[in-house]
Design a protein around this motif. Structure first.
Motif, mmCIF file in Angstrom:
data_model
loop_
_atom_site.group_PDB
_atom_site.id
_atom_site.type_symbol
_atom_site.label_atom_id
_atom_site.label_comp_id
_atom_site.label_asym_id
_atom_site.label_seq_id
_atom_site.Cartn_x
_atom_site.Cartn_y
_atom_site.Cartn_z
ATOM 1 N N TYR A 148 -1.580 -6.479 -5.076
ATOM 2 C CA TYR A 148 -2.208 -7.895 -4.314
ATOM 3 C C TYR A 148 -1.432 -8.280 -5.077
ATOM 4 O O TYR A 148 -1.098 -8.475 -6.715
ATOM 5 N N SER B 187 -4.490 -2.392 4.796
ATOM 6 C CA SER B 187 -5.482 -1.599 4.997
ATOM 7 C C SER B 187 -4.354 -0.916 5.950
ATOM 8 O O SER B 187 -3.124 -1.128 5.979
ATOM 9 N N ILE C 142 -3.420 0.388 -3.269
ATOM 10 C CA ILE C 142 -3.594 -1.305 -2.680
ATOM 11 C C ILE C 142 -3.064 -1.881 -4.724
ATOM 12 O O ILE C 142 -3.313 -1.384 -5.434
ATOM 13 N N THR D 203 -6.592 -8.593 2.815
ATOM 14 C CA THR D 203 -6.345 -7.494 2.257
ATOM 15 C C THR D 203 -5.928 -6.431 3.285
ATOM 16 O O THR D 203 -5.581 -6.465 4.472
ATOM 17 N N ILE E 70 1.230 -1.537 0.053
ATOM 18 C CA ILE E 70 0.293 -0.355 -0.605
ATOM 19 C C ILE E 70 0.749 1.413 0.158
ATOM 20 O O ILE E 70 2.134 1.431 0.552
#
Length: 125
Positions: free
Chosen positions: A59, A70, A57, A68, A50
């Motif tokens: 992945y 954050s 973001i 996920t 991130i």
């Protein structure tokens, strides 16, 4: 900046864990923070990242909605929420940070300058 990873442990297959990466010494402003993992006998692989500024973001393709990433600006912390855990998710998970990473290098651990100590995640089936 110093990074402190925490939150690992033992989980059952299908369970969840949340990893935390806290910064000290300075804020994460301007950093890209990545999560990597390394299983025994395997190379370190990218999981997620991130950008602190803007919150972009990224992945790994294998994540497929299972994890996920954050951030919490007030706590200067990045999280990795892991769900539907599988035995193959067993690894040491590391958080890493670096400034001014271009997008093409975000998934390459060699471009990260600062590393946390790693936290063990073990998933039992």
């Amino acid at each position: 900046v110093q990074l402190q990873a925490s939150g690992g442990g033992l989980a059952q297959a299908g369970g969840s864990l949340r990893l935390s990466c806290a910064a000290s010494g300075e804020t994460f402003r301007g950093y890209t923070v990545g999560w990597f993992r390394q299983a025994p006998g395997k190379e370190r692989e990218f999981v997620a990242a991130i950008r602190w500024n803007g919150g972009f973001i990224y992945y790994a393709s294998f994540v497929e909605g299972q994890f996920t990433v954050s951030k919490d600006n007030a706590k200067n912390t990045v999280y990795l929420q892991m769900s539907s855990l599988k035995s193959e998710d067993t690894a040491v998970y590391y958080c890493a940070g670096s400034r001014s990473l271009i997008t093409s290098t975000i998934r390459d651990h060699r471009h990260y300058h600062y590393w946390g100590q790693g936290t063990q995640v073990t998933v039992s089936s």
